[in-house]
Design an enzyme around this catalytic site. Structure first.
Site, PDB file in Angstrom:
ATOM      1  N   ARG A 172      43.796  25.521  42.537  1.00 29.92           N
ATOM      2  CA  ARG A 172      42.082  25.676  43.233  1.00 29.92           C
ATOM      3  C   ARG A 172      41.586  24.226  41.958  1.00 29.92           C
ATOM      4  NH1 ARG A 172      42.773  31.300  40.216  1.00 29.92           N
ATOM      5  NH2 ARG A 172      44.140  29.842  39.194  1.00 29.92           N
ATOM      6  N   GLU A 173      41.250  23.422  42.863  1.00 30.97           N
ATOM      7  CA  GLU A 173      40.573  22.060  42.180  1.00 30.97           C
ATOM      8  C   GLU A 173      39.230  22.528  42.377  1.00 30.97           C
ATOM      9  OE1 GLU A 173      44.883  20.420  42.650  1.00 30.97           O
ATOM     10  OE2 GLU A 173      43.806  21.792  43.680  1.00 30.97           O
ATOM     11  N   ARG A 222      35.288  31.452  44.918  1.00 35.56           N
ATOM     12  CA  ARG A 222      35.588  32.870  43.946  1.00 35.56           C
ATOM     13  C   ARG A 222      37.294  33.028  45.662  1.00 35.56           C
ATOM     14  NH1 ARG A 222      38.091  37.559  41.809  1.00 35.56           N
ATOM     15  NH2 ARG A 222      38.413  39.601  43.135  1.00 35.56           N
ATOM     16  N   TRP A 232      43.997  43.745  52.020  1.00 37.08           N
ATOM     17  CA  TRP A 232      44.124  41.824  50.845  1.00 37.08           C
ATOM     18  C   TRP A 232      45.609  41.437  50.425  1.00 37.08           C
ATOM     19  CZ3 TRP A 232      39.631  43.913  46.805  1.00 37.08           C
ATOM     20  CH2 TRP A 232      38.237  43.750  48.404  1.00 37.08           C
ATOM     21  N   HIS A 265      26.861  39.497  42.234  1.00 36.49           N
ATOM     22  CA  HIS A 265      27.491  38.286  42.294  1.00 36.49           C
ATOM     23  C   HIS A 265      26.351  37.123  41.764  1.00 36.49           C
ATOM     24  CE1 HIS A 265      29.514  40.945  45.260  1.00 36.49           C
ATOM     25  NE2 HIS A 265      30.498  40.072  45.409  1.00 36.49           N
TER      26      HIS A 265
END
EC number: 2.1.1.14
Length: 758
Positions: free
Chosen positions: A16-17, A520, A566, A699
């Site tokens: 997740r850089e 996200r 999900w 958001h």
């Protein structure tokens, strides 16, 4: 020779850089140059991962969303952002995220663009905005820079863009303009773009038109012909790409378009392949998506090759192979996983592994299966291991499923009878206030969870830390004057993962992250086997929270359909069966909460709508089993227990009857970004139960004013009787900061109090 290519690669990085770089940039912890350097490094890694491909996608990378990228490339920037003085990247983020009023010297306040689901996936895109004033203008600098960077690295580049017809279809008219009236001016910009790409030496361009798998009306089919008759004049070769389903009634006209190649999702449209072969002219490429880009199970290479060999004989060099869709929807690399059960790990494949499978298929077809004998044998062993594993099958679960009947899904009484009892029990005011469930996940919370996983915190220490956070959440809500409280969910990293970790039949990756929107990311749990609940999952936390207050405390559970949609779901039984297994496990939890005097229970179905098939003709089958599963999970309780459900991003107007059949006492929904537009349906449909239309967009960092909330609720009151209206945010608050939450909820409570006076 078979040609292999990819449609898109995950953007976020193995660890997740990109997420972390974005969030540092947004908080002014790094410069824009540092963010751009992170992006450049990631792109180089992505292209290296794809070095065995004949054609590599470029332009699939995005800082936030590829649809928003397309809007900026086309110069379709909302007027509220187009004249800001800052650079393009900051304006881009403002459209994506919004911008709050900061101070007197910097008064610009920007509303975030509307966000909705990307087809039937858990990815979200920023909806393009159209009006009579829309004026497209090519702004391709960012795409061209990516192409040049890739070419400098020796990559054989295939640029990726969203096609003009899909781009219009994805957007929303702000003044009721017919979106197709913009087609001519839009196609001119695509023509200019293609001319620029020719100058860069580009041979093929991938043009994504996934709306080809939907039920298109005639005017949209005509738009395809009109657009591609013009685009065909470019010397660049057009690969028209569809995914997420079958072409059906669009097959014939798609084959007849003046294009150079057509890609289909052969995972879902396998039965259409022979008709496509017969329908495509001999000068057109057929690209088959034979590796599943939506799930994480190994491809059965032997079976796939058995099917592909005669097709290869027919098409020869005209056969291309690819994943079914962009690999955006799967994690990056299975080799990063060090803690998975060895058997289960052997059944999986992430993005890097899927490209390896693609390479093996091409090698087997081009050089013969003898060249990959060992790899095929290993693949067969893994496929058979999964098929017969005792880890997968549980006789007791199958026996319980066989006994499910319609009675399990029925409440004791209808809503009118229940609401009288609930009103007497809870004695709530008009416009009762609540939140959707989660409160900010602070650094301290994340650190405690991390330390507990590593064994640095004992179970007792972890429990005390989480209880302290719950206590704080309850105190804040009581101080603010909220009517129905939540415990804040500090113990939950993710609303699906938390429950999946406590259910048998699930397994979890360490680095199986996929992008949901912007920065996200979610780590979908993996359903590999039959599901059951060994013990209560939420009881201790919720009952502790209730002990701290005399106000009602909501139990918070993720619903079966959302758990399914999900998760990465097993592919060896119908999804409906897996969903029913989930509903029975959740039903057990709901009944345990009720026994412990938790009498308001929220069962979130945030993902109900995204499971809908893309073709409306197939909706009813899905809705029948999805609503049945929800009712089984929720409806075992007494009439005095109030069941809530929540749906975020759900444009539910076209499934409102099915939602009513869920028979939840209260439904909370996302409406603020659409300015209560979602409530228009209630002019036509008399929804019988209670509704909490979200009054502000969680958001965005923007703080809603009291007046804006009052105005939204007054709009809602035109559709719903005030005695059936609740006041709440759009969604959970875990991604927000406490200062934002306190200000926003203060205004929400003040607005509710003002509404009661009126």
């Amino acid at each position: 020779m078979v040609t292999i290519h990819n449609l898109g690669f995950p953007r976020i990085g193995r660890h997740r850089e990109l997420k972390f770089a974005l969030e540092k940039y947004w908080s002014n912890a790094i410069s824009q140059d540092e963010l751009l350097q992170t992006a450049s490094t990631l792109c180089k890694q992505y292209w290296q991962n794809q070095n065995k491909l004949d054609w590599v996608p470029v332009g699939d990378f995005s800082f936030y969303d590829h649809v928003l990228d397309m809007s900026f490339l086309l110069g379709n920037i909302p007027k509220r952002a187009e004249n800001l003085s800052d650079n393009e990247l900051d304006n881009y983020f403002r459209v994506a995220r919004g911008r709050a009023f900061i101070n007197e010297s910097e008064r610009t306040c920007i509303q975030a663009g509307e966000m909705t689901k990307w087809f039937d996936t858990n990815y979200h895109y920023i909806v393009p905005e159209f009006s009579q004033e829309t004026n497209f203008a090519l702004q391709a600098q960012r795409l061209i820079a990516q192409i040049r960077q890739a070419q400098a690295q020796g990559v054989k580049v295939k640029p990726v863009v969203i096609g003009p017809v899909t781009y219009l279809w994805l957007g929303k008219s702000k003044d009721k303009i017919n979106k197709l009236d913009l087609l001519d001016s839009l196609v001119k910009v695509y023509t200019q773009l293609f001319d620029e790409l020719v100058k860069l030496g580009i041979e093929w361009i991938q043009v994504d038109e996934p709306i080809l798998v939907t039920e298109l009306e005639t005017d949209w089919q005509v738009a395809f012909r009109k657009a591609y008759d013009i685009l065909a004049n470019s010397p660049i070769k057009l690969l028209l790409v569809s995914y997420f389903g079958t072409l059906q009634d669009n097959l014939s006209f798609a084959c007849g378009l003046p294009i150079d190649g057509l890609h289909i999702d052969a995972i879902n449209a396998k039965d259409e392949v022979q008709l496509l072969i017969d329908s495509l002219s001999d000068d057109k490429i057929l690209s088959l998506g034979v590796v599943n880009g939506r799930n994480i199970w190994k491809t059965d290479l032997s079976t796939t090759l058995l099917w592909l060999e005669p097709i290869h004989q027919q098409l020869q060099n005209r056969l291309w192979l690819a994943p079914s869709c962009s690999l955006l929807h799967v994690p990056v690399d299975l080799d990063s996983e060090q803690e998975l059960n060895d058997d289960i790990k052997s059944w999986l494949g992430f993005a890097v592994q899927k490209l390896e499978e693609l390479s093996l298929l091409a090698q087997a077809l081009n050089q013969g299966q003898a060249s990959v004998t060992k790899e095929i044998a290993n693949n067969i062993d893994a496929i058979n291991s999964k098929k017969y594993s005792p880890l997968v099958h549980n006789a007791k679960v199958k026996e319980r499923i066989a006994k499910v009947n319609d009675e399990l899904g029925n409440r004791q009484s209808d809503y009118k009878s229940r609401t009288k009892l609930q009103s007497e029990k809870f004695n709530l005011p008009l416009y009762p206030t609540t939140t959707i469930g989660s409160f900010p996940q602070t650094l301290e919370i994340r650190q405690a969870r991390h330390d507990y996983k590593l064994g640095k915190l004992s179970a007792e220490q972890y429990m005390q830390t989480m209880r302290s956070e719950i206590r704080y959440c309850v105190q804040v809500q009581e101080h603010l004057g909220l009517d129905v409280l939540v415990h804040g969910e500090p113990e939950r990293n993710d609303m699906v993962e938390y429950f999946g970790q406590q259910l048998s039949g699930y397994v979890f990756s360490q680095f199986g992250w996929v992008q949901s929107y912007g920065s996200r990311c979610v780590k979908p749990p993996i359903i590999f086997g039959d599901i059951f609940r060994p013990k209560p999952m939420t009881l201790d936390w919720i009952t502790y929270a209730q002990s701290l207050t005399n106000k009602p405390m909501k139990g918070m559970i993720t619903g079966p359909v959302t758990m399914l949609n999900w998760s990465f779901v097993r592919d060896d039984q119908p999804r409906a069966t897996t969903c029913l297994q989930l509903s029975l496990a959740i039903r057990d939890e709901v009944l345990d909460l009720e026994k412990s005097n938790i009498n308001i229970i929220q069962i979130d179905e945030a993902a109900l709508r995204e499971g809908l098939p893309l073709r409306k003709s197939q909706w009813q089958t899905y809705l029948d089993w999805a609503i049945r599963a929800y009712r089984v999970s929720a409806n075992g309780v007494s009439d005095e227990t109030q069941i809530h459900t929540h749906m975020c991003y759900s444009e539910f107007n076209d499934i409102i009857e099915a939602i009513a059949q869920m028979d939840a006492d209260v439904i909370t929904i996302e409406t603020s970004r659409s300015d209560m537009e979602l409530l228009d349906i209630f002019d036509e449909f008399d929804y019988p139960n209670e509704i909490g239309p979200g009054v502000y967009d969680i958001h965005s960092p923007n703080i809603p004013s009291v007046d804006s909330i009052v105005e939204l609720m007054q709009k809602a009151a035109k559709y719903i009787p005030i005695k059936r209206l609740w006041v709440n945010p759009d969604c959970g608050l875990k991604t927000r900061h406490w200062d934002e939450v306190n200000l926003a909820l203060t205004n929400m409570v003040l607005a509710s109090q003002q509404l009661r006076k009126n």
